[in-house]
Design a protein around this motif. Structure first.
Motif, mmCIF file in Angstrom:
data_model
loop_
_atom_site.group_PDB
_atom_site.id
_atom_site.type_symbol
_atom_site.label_atom_id
_atom_site.label_comp_id
_atom_site.label_asym_id
_atom_site.label_seq_id
_atom_site.Cartn_x
_atom_site.Cartn_y
_atom_site.Cartn_z
ATOM 1 N N GLY A 172 0.555 -1.341 0.049
ATOM 2 C CA GLY A 172 0.111 0.145 0.078
ATOM 3 C C GLY A 172 0.626 1.293 0.062
ATOM 4 O O GLY A 172 0.276 2.479 -0.232
ATOM 5 N N ALA A 173 2.174 1.233 0.176
ATOM 6 C CA ALA A 173 3.095 2.420 0.290
ATOM 7 C C ALA A 173 3.253 3.026 -0.970
ATOM 8 O O ALA A 173 3.831 4.017 -0.804
ATOM 9 N N HIS A 174 2.868 2.454 -1.996
ATOM 10 C CA HIS A 174 2.968 3.229 -3.518
ATOM 11 C C HIS A 174 1.908 4.267 -3.711
ATOM 12 O O HIS A 174 2.167 5.003 -4.527
ATOM 13 N N GLY A 175 1.187 4.354 -2.618
ATOM 14 C CA GLY A 175 0.203 5.650 -2.715
ATOM 15 C C GLY A 175 0.947 6.674 -1.989
ATOM 16 O O GLY A 175 0.247 7.794 -2.171
ATOM 17 N N GLY A 176 2.162 6.519 -1.630
ATOM 18 C CA GLY A 176 2.949 7.859 -1.376
ATOM 19 C C GLY A 176 3.746 8.616 -2.239
ATOM 20 O O GLY A 176 3.951 8.123 -3.288
ATOM 21 N N GLU A 193 16.872 14.574 -2.901
ATOM 22 C CA GLU A 193 15.601 14.335 -2.094
ATOM 23 C C GLU A 193 14.385 15.195 -2.400
ATOM 24 O O GLU A 193 14.633 16.456 -2.681
ATOM 25 N N LEU A 194 13.546 14.693 -2.758
ATOM 26 C CA LEU A 194 12.323 15.136 -3.020
ATOM 27 C C LEU A 194 11.234 15.509 -2.128
ATOM 28 O O LEU A 194 10.446 16.631 -2.042
ATOM 29 N N ASP A 195 11.362 14.407 -1.334
ATOM 30 C CA ASP A 195 10.160 14.379 -0.195
ATOM 31 C C ASP A 195 10.804 13.749 0.974
ATOM 32 O O ASP A 195 11.261 12.506 1.007
ATOM 33 N N ALA A 196 10.825 14.315 2.280
ATOM 34 C CA ALA A 196 11.404 13.894 3.327
ATOM 35 C C ALA A 196 10.283 12.928 4.176
ATOM 36 O O ALA A 196 10.845 12.306 5.252
ATOM 37 N N THR A 197 9.226 12.668 3.685
ATOM 38 C CA THR A 197 8.110 11.671 4.505
ATOM 39 C C THR A 197 8.811 10.582 4.696
ATOM 40 O O THR A 197 9.257 9.562 3.821
#
Length: 265
Positions: A172-176, A193-197
């Protein structure tokens, strides 16, 4: 795929299709890889493939492999091969026939690819006792299109389980978002780095499969594999596809200088 399988893929970001290849097909790909290795003369310089320090990314042998068949060695055992890449599907007749079979073309269409193009292929060895770890990553980090379209077809040529380094995924983490881009910047390769989430707090799932299974991997799915510390090999063949309707950036590491990226025909 049936409707339930498609729904599972859309929910989890990966799907296992058992018995996609026959034992004879697996034998043929493994035999052909052995022939390629037997005919390979490494010479004095060997490119080590590592997902930890990306030292290979400073090597022209790696950076110019998108349109060639080249050989990369293990970090822990420099006399053993890690993989062969990255144009087996275009330049080798055995891998080419397998890679462009109608069943794969149909699968690409069923997951929504409008103009599927075969971008990259790899034969991965994962030798007993030394097969290297692959850290958590998203394939779109390395093979980026706008919008994201890269999809992996990972084919088990040996049984793959937790002991010999099977794939591991965060369902399910492909939704991030896409977290990083590995790209060209002038004459260098950089990781941006594009997103530090952080990765979502979901339980990693080992994708344990039998020989001949095909695993479909969404380009944004975080996945990894542990080192092979068992006494058994874990060979695999991987194809990465992109959609020709998306834009493939000139700053991607993999570029084709001599021939275009082709689809299934």
């Amino acid at each position: 795929m049936n409707a339930a399988q498609l729904s599972s893929y859309e929910r989890d970001g990966f799907l296992v299709l058992p018995d996609f290849l026959s034992a004879a097909d697996c034998d043929a790909l493994q035999a052909r890889a052995a022939e390629l290795v037997a005919g390979f003369d490494p010479g004095p310089t060997r490119t080590i493939f590592s997902t930890v320090d990306h030292g290979h990314a400073r090597d022209r042998y790696f950076l110019e492999s998108g349109g060639d068949i080249r050989f990369f060695f293990e970090e822990e055992a420099p006399d053993q091969l890690n993989k062969i890449g990255h144009a087996l599907h275009d330049l080798d007749p055995v891998f080419g026939r397998f890679s462009r079979q109608p069943a794969l073309a149909a699968l690409a269409r069923e997951i929504g690819m409008v103009q599927p193009l075969l971008l990259q292929s790899m034969y991965i060895f994962k030798h007993p006792g030394i097969g290297g770890e692959v850290g958590w990553h998203q394939d779109a980090t390395y093979l980026h299109t706008t919008p994201v379209s890269v999809t992996g077809f990972w084919i088990a040529l040996d049984d793959a389980d937790r002991e010999n380094g099977c794939l591991i995924a965060l369902p399910g983490a492909h939704g991030g978002p896409l977290r990083k881009r590995f790209r060209r910047s002038g004459d260098a390769m950089v990781t941006e780095e594009l997103d530090a989430t952080p990765w979502p707090a979901v339980e990693p799932v080992p994708i344990e499969v039998r020989r001949g299974s095909l695993v479909v991997l969404h380009g944004l799915l975080p996945h990894a594999s542990s080192a092979n510390r068992s006494s058994r090999p874990r060979h695999a063949y991987t194809l990465h596809l992109i959609d020709g309707c998306a834009s493939y950036g000139l700053d991607n590491w993999l570029q084709r200088a001599d021939f275009p990226i082709r689809g299934f025909t």
